[in-house]
Structure formats: structure tokens, C-alpha cells
Scaffold this active site. Structure first.
Site, PDB file in Angstrom:
ATOM      1  N   HIS A   1      59.834 -48.937 123.296  1.00 21.35           N
ATOM      2  CA  HIS A   1      60.461 -47.929 124.144  1.00 21.35           C
ATOM      3  C   HIS A   1      59.611 -46.670 124.163  1.00 21.35           C
ATOM      4  CE1 HIS A   1      64.413 -50.222 123.408  1.00 21.35           C
ATOM      5  NE2 HIS A   1      63.806 -50.631 124.509  1.00 21.35           N
TER       6      HIS A   1
ATOM      7  N   GLU B   1      60.384 -43.011 122.529  1.00 12.23           N
ATOM      8  CA  GLU B   1      60.780 -42.901 121.125  1.00 12.23           C
ATOM      9  C   GLU B   1      59.565 -42.549 120.262  1.00 12.23           C
ATOM     10  OE1 GLU B   1      62.814 -46.640 120.522  1.00 12.23           O
ATOM     11  OE2 GLU B   1      64.226 -46.204 122.146  1.00 12.23           O
TER      12      GLU B   1
ATOM     13  N   GLU C   1      66.105 -47.831 113.428  1.00 15.42           N
ATOM     14  CA  GLU C   1      66.273 -46.675 114.313  1.00 15.42           C
ATOM     15  C   GLU C   1      66.057 -45.458 113.429  1.00 15.42           C
ATOM     16  OE1 GLU C   1      66.857 -46.675 117.576  1.00 15.42           O
ATOM     17  OE2 GLU C   1      67.819 -48.585 118.052  1.00 15.42           O
TER      18      GLU C   1
ATOM     19  N   HIS D   1      62.134 -48.058 116.187  1.00 18.60           N
ATOM     20  CA  HIS D   1      62.728 -47.350 117.334  1.00 18.60           C
ATOM     21  C   HIS D   1      63.258 -46.013 116.836  1.00 18.60           C
ATOM     22  CE1 HIS D   1      63.169 -50.795 120.273  1.00 18.60           C
ATOM     23  NE2 HIS D   1      62.856 -51.433 119.154  1.00 18.60           N
TER      24      HIS D   1
HETATM   25  O1  0X9 Z   1      68.745 -51.043 122.577  1.00 23.76           O
HETATM   26  C1  0X9 Z   1      67.736 -51.214 121.905  1.00 23.76           C
HETATM   27  O2  0X9 Z   1      66.784 -51.886 122.260  1.00 23.76           O
HETATM   28  C2  0X9 Z   1      67.646 -50.551 120.531  1.00 23.76           C
HETATM   29  N1  0X9 Z   1      68.148 -49.213 120.582  1.00 23.76           N
HETATM   30  S1  0X9 Z   1      67.318 -48.066 121.385  1.00 23.76           S
HETATM   31  O3  0X9 Z   1      68.142 -46.922 121.475  1.00 23.76           O
HETATM   32  N2  0X9 Z   1      66.038 -47.661 120.563  1.00 23.76           N
HETATM   33  O4  0X9 Z   1      66.928 -48.582 122.650  1.00 23.76           O
HETATM   34  C3  0X9 Z   1      68.495 -51.301 119.552  1.00 23.76           C
HETATM   35  C4  0X9 Z   1      68.157 -52.714 119.400  1.00 23.76           C
HETATM   36  C5  0X9 Z   1      68.901 -53.290 118.239  1.00 23.76           C
HETATM   37  N3  0X9 Z   1      69.541 -54.489 118.574  1.00 23.76           N
HETATM   38  C6  0X9 Z   1      70.832 -54.531 119.010  1.00 23.76           C
HETATM   39  N4  0X9 Z   1      71.575 -53.486 119.033  1.00 23.76           N
HETATM   40  N5  0X9 Z   1      71.287 -55.674 119.390  1.00 23.76           N
HETATM   41 ZN    ZN Z   2      64.244 -48.232 121.261  1.00 25.71          ZN
END
Ligand code: 0X9
Ligand code: ZN
Length: 574
Positions: free
Chosen positions: A159, A162, A367, A293
Site C-alpha cells: 500500500h 503507508e 500494522e 502495513h
Molecule cells: O486491508 C488491508 O490490506 C490491511 N489493512 S490496511 O489498512 N493497511 O490496508 C489489512 C490486511 C490484514 N488482513 C485482513 N484484515 N484480512
Molecule cells: Zn496496508
């Protein structure tokens, strides 16, 4: 097409109170969700000036966090420029451009004093816009015991916005390279694990976030979808691709792409991993993957695509809590751990689900900082946050890197004996459990022992397949025995208990020998029965503790009979 610098002008960052899925969907139509955890409760949403009236009309409760995101982005940029200009600035005290990442990777590649094979700068191939996706392979030329090492992949910045993630990935590489030969714990890590670090998986997106303030919050790659741009790389992996928590709409921030691995950025990481064969398993040798992330301070294991329990759930949970503890201990911050889908939200086609589900590697999403984006976007916390966040992340990665080196756990079922009856063997119960997909090389399990500091001898363990008996052979009185256990794994790696044997070992002693010569039974008096037992054992050789061997030389000889006769009637006291 690059948006004009002032595109973000008068866009509001608002915090919307969400109480239902319907409200969440409604808010998704009105603006761009900036929250890492869209869901019940307060959610940060970026609202265009012309959508504000619709937000008011929606009846949703909200508060304005920032009136003008353009000025937020500009203020972040100003603070970063200040940080960059500091006289004592390092790579990690300010946010860095893509070119600076490339330069730093090149610097680490030729870091002085390290053997050539230790650090290799590689490109897995180009991004959509033709930028190389660079990484460092860090592995010393001294694998312990000369066996194939577990591979550990660290990826960051799928991403684009980030920024703390990529900086933290680079920090891991930096620590491993510059700490080798300096910090013994780092040296051991780089000897024991083969690291691949790709700090900027999405160079096009990352570049885009640096173009101007209005592009600062770009998330996806820069695939031209026709009328819009970008695929969310963290929805493009082949495990559970297309499922809930990913979007089929190209304009969405969680657009999954037209097919699994449709994007060169993800496909080429897949190819890198699949191209690292293992000698001990049909699967590639990847044993661990951490995908970095921001933000929210979470340590998330598979599954991401479902709230159902994953295989090896208790193993993952144990590691998650060890990692959380290590991360928190570094600077006293708070992180939450758990399976991604159940802890954060369901997302399908995410990287760790693929590396865990398809390759069998232990995989996490971290995260990083900040915990919440309260007053700013959350994607550019103060530059002084970068190093703190990176140092924390490193501690979590260290826990996992130490874990994946374990082939075998050797444990004591009964405590190691510390005293032995003279003349009698002693049994010690041992459990041997293979870990991380390795197997016990059956028959390799053995007790090593030595008498009175002499040479080590070896005796096989009995029993199995997981619980064994080590038998410490009978010894004379007044002896000491040192001992340890070892077992070999399917890849040839030898594990010992204690771990650093034979530098450390267990010890046990037999009781002191009887005081007077001729006291064959050790009852402190030389009596007629001592003479009889000495005579009846006359000529015996090498039987530990045998009655009559009053000078304890392992032989009942003529001098033992003489000693018994001479001392007949004596009472012995110390
Ligand atoms: O949504 C994502 O890809 C990740 N969060 S972000 O805010 N950095 O975009 C989290 C991915 C973790 N996996 C799940 N939540 N399933
Ligand atoms: Zn992310």
C-alpha cells in the site's frame, strides 16, 4: 494523469460514527474510507467538497477532523522537510523518496567489511510502470551445521501511502546488514536464516504518493484500468482471491484486479518464493513471511479471508502473543494480536493467506504505528515515529526468525538425575518433538556422557517415537557423569539439550566411596562378610561399584583381598 497539486483542497477528513453495515456501505459511497479498520464505531473518511451536503443529509453522526486535507498533506510535507534538513538526519529520521530507498539498498549491498555472498541486491522484475522492484537477500556464508536455512520474507508498502511500513522494512535490512559481526544476536540470526527484504513492493504507487500533496494518500498500484487507476495488491494474491472484503470495481480502493496475480508486483514475488526450493520438503523453503502495513498497531495471523479458525491455530496464537510481547516491550506501546479476519476485518486475496495457505510459511500482517489516526491521516505520523515503529517491528520479526530456526524441541519428561546410586544405571525420560515441518531422523537420538571429565561416549536412546528413555550407565562410587542429549532432523540439523551442549551439560554424581580399604559393602566397618564378598568377586573386571573393589580401580584384585584382611576388624570413620 497526475492530479493537480490542489486537488485535495477543501476535502474534509471526518470521523463518522458507524453502527451498521448499511451505514458503512453508505459512507463508502460518499467518500474514501481512510480507516484501517472500517467497522462499527468511529471511522475516518475523506470527503470531497461536493459530497459534504450528501453526508449531512445522510443523517450519519460525524465530526470534522481536518477541514482541508490539502493543508494536512502540506503540513506533513513541511514537517518532513524539516526533519530531512536536520544536521544529524539519518535514513530513518525522515520519510524518504523512492530514489532514496534505491540508494540506501545499493549502499547496503556494498556495505564494507562483509563477504560478497552475504548481501545481494536483486530485482524481482519491473512494476507496471517499469520500475524495478528491489530487494536484498541477506544471508551469511556460514550457515550453522552447513544445512539449508529457513527463508524469511519481509515485504512492505504493498500500500503506497503507508510510509512507515517501507521505512520499517528497510530498517530490518539495515539492522541485519550493519549488525552482522557487531551484535552477536544479529550475527546468529543472519547465520541461521536466509532473509529476503522487499521494502517497497509497490514502487509506482509509492512514487505517486510523493508527486504532490494531492497524491499523498494513494493506496493501490498504478494499473490503468481504463477510466481509473490501480489494483489493491493486497487483494490480488491467489489464496481465496475474489472473496469477501475485496472489490470487483476498479474504482474501489480494495479492487482485486481481473485475476489472481494479474499484477506484476504480486506475481513476481510469487515467482521469487516458488523459486526457492527446499531439500527437505516438496514446498518452497519459505518458512516465515511478515507483510508490513500501517496503521493501527496490530499483529495479524491468518486467516484474513474468513473469521474461521486456521490450521495450526494454537501455534499461530502462541507466536502472535510472543511477537506482541516483544514488540510492546521495546518502547512500551500497545499492540493487539489475533487472526486477521476475526480481529480486524475480512479481506480476501491478502499476501499472508497465500504464503501460509499455499506455501505453508508462518505469516503475519503487521500494522505499525500510529495506533489511531486521531488528528491526522495516520499515514504520516511525525517523522520521529518512524524509528520507534521500525525498532518495534524488528523485535517482532526477531521472535519469528528465532522460532523458524527450531527443527526439534527436546524436553525433559522427568528431571535430569543429579545423583546416581553407585553401581546402578539411571533412566531419564525425554520427549522429542519435531517443529516447523521437519522430522526426526529416526535413530539419530542419543545420550552423550562422560566420566570424570574424560572423553564423551554415546549411547542410543530407547523407546520412541516421541518419548524416549536415556539410560545413564552404572558408575563407580565417587564419580561424576556429565551428559546431554542430541537428535538430528530430516535436514541434518542437530539439536541438543542443553541447547549449547557440549559447552553446557547436565551432571550427576555417585556417592563417595567407602572410607576404609577392605570395607566392601561400605558400612563403615571391615567385617568377615567383606572378606567373603571380596574373595567371591576376585577377578571381576570393570563392573562399576562391585563389592570388594576397595581401591575402586574397576578390578577386584589381590591387593583388595590383602586390604580387607589387613583391616579386618577396623571401624572406619572419617
Ligand atoms: O486491508 C488491508 O490490506 C490491511 N489493512 S490496511 O489498512 N493497511 O490496508 C489489512 C490486511 C490484514 N488482513 C485482513 N484484515 N484480512
Ligand atoms: Zn496496508
Amino acid at each position: 494523469m497526475i492530479p493537480r497539486e490542489d486537488t485535495l483542497r477543501d476535502w474534509n477528513l471526518v470521523e463518522v460514527e458507524i453502527g451498521s453495515v448499511r451505514e458503512l456501505l453508505a459512507v463508502g459511497q460518499l467518500g474514501e474510507l481512510m480507516a484501517c479498520q472500517p467497522g462499527p464505531g468511529p471511522n475516518l473518511v475523506l470527503i470531497a467538497p461536493d459530497a459534504r451536503a450528501a453526508l449531512d443529509a445522510s443523517g450519519l453522526r460525524y465530526r470534522v477532523v481536518a477541514q482541508d486535507m490539502l493543508s494536512v498533506a502540506r503540513e506533513e510535507r513541511r514537517l518532513n522537510d524539516e526533519a530531512r534538513a536536520q544536521r544529524d538526519a539519518t535514513f530513518f529520521t525522515a520519510y524518504r523518496t523512492l530514489d532514496e530507498f534505491t540508494a540506501h539498498l545499493s549502499m547496503l549491498d556494498v556495505y564494507p567489511g562483509l563477504p560478497d555472498e552475504q548481501v545481494t541486491l536483486f530485482s524481482i522484475g519491473n512494476s507496471i510502470e517499469g520500475r524495478p522492484i528491489l530487494g536484498l537477500r541477506i544471508a551469511s556464508p556460514n550457515p550453522p551445521q552447513d544445512v539449508q536455512r529457513p527463508v524469511f520474507l519481509i515485504t512492505a508498502n504493498q500500500h503506497a501511502r503507508e510510509w512507515v511500513a517501507g521505512a520499517s522494512g528497510m530498517y530490518v535490512a539495515d539492522r541485519l546488514v550493519t549488525g552482522y559481526g557487531v551484535d552477536p544476536a544479529i550475527t546468529a540470526l543472519v547465520d541461521g536464516v536466509e532473509f529476503y527484504v522487499i521494502p517497497i513492493v509497490n514502487p509506482d504507487g509509492y512514487y505517486h504518493t510523493w508527486i504532490n500533496s494531492s497524491t499523498r494518500y494513494w493506496r493501490k498500484n498504478r494499473r490503468n484500468n481504463g477510466t481509473s487507476f490501480g489494483v489493491d495488491l493486497n487483494r490480488n494474491w491467489a489464496f481465496a482471491w475474489g472473496g469477501p472484503g475485496s472489490s470487483g470495481s476498479p474504482t474501489s480502493d480494495t479492487y482485486r484486479g481481473t485475476a489472481a496475480f494479474s499484477e506484476p508486483e504480486t506475481a513476481q514475488i510469487r515467482d521469487l518464493i516458488l523459486g526457492v526450493p527446499s531439500v527437505s520438503s516438496p514446498l518452497p523453503n519459505l518458512k516465515a513471511h511478515v507483510d508490513l502495513h500501517t496503521f493501527s498497531q496490530l499483529v495479524l495471523s491468518p486467516w484474513g479471508y474468513t473469521t474461521s479458525a486456521s490450521p495450526r491455530a494454537s501455534e499461530l496464537a502462541g507466536l502472535t502473543s510472543s511477537m506482541v510481547a516483544a514488540v510492546e516491550a521495546k518502547h512500551g506501546s500497545n499492540y493487539t494480536g489475533g487472526p486477521a479476519g476475526a480481529t480486524l476485518y475480512i479481506a480476501s486475496g491478502v499476501a499472508p493467506d497465500w504464503s501460509f495457505g499455499t506455501v505453508g510459511a508462518l505469516s503475519w500482517t503487521f500494522e505499525l504505528r500510529p495506533q489511531s489516526g486521531a488528528s491526522v491521516s495516520g499515514f504520516s505520523p511525525a517523522p520521529s515515529t518512524i524509528l520507534l515503529s521500525a525498532e518495534e517491528a524488528f523485535e517482532g520479526i526477531r521472535v519469528l526468525a528465532e522460532h523458524v530456526q527450531v527443527r526439534m524441541r527436546i524436553g525433559t519428561v522427568s528431571p535430569a538425575p543429579d545423583s546416581l546410586a553407585s553401581g546402578l544405571p539411571a533412566d531419564w525420560s525425554i520427549a522429542i518433538a519435531p517443529e516447523n515441518g521437519y522430522a526426526l531422523d529416526a535413530g539419530s537420538e542419543a545420550l552423550f556422557y562422560r566420566l570424570n571429565g574424560g572423553e564423551w561416549s554415546q549411547a542410543p536412546l530407547t523407546g520412541g517415537p516421541s518419548q524416549f528413555i536415556a539410560t545413564i550407565p552404572a558408575q563407580f562410587c565417587s564419580s561424576s557423569v556429565d551428559f546431554f542429549v542430541e537428535a538430528r532432523a530430516s535436514d541434518g540439523f542437530v539439536t541438543r539439550l542443553p541447547a549449547n551442549a557440549p559447552i553446557e551439560f547436565f551432571s550427576a554424581a555417585t556417592p563417595p566411596c567407602p572410607f576404609c580399604l577392605g570395607d566392601a559393602d561400605g558400612d563403615q566397618a571391615v567385617e568377615f562378610r567383606d572378606i567373603i564378598s571380596t574373595l567371591s568377586n576376585w577377578g571381576s573386571v570393570g563392573e562399576p561399584g562391585i563389592a570388594g573393589d576397595s581401591n575402586h580401580d574397576g578390578i577386584v584384585g589381590f591387593e583388595d583381598i590383602l586390604a580387607a584382611l589387613q583391616n579386618w576388624g577396623a571401624l572406619c570413620s572419617r
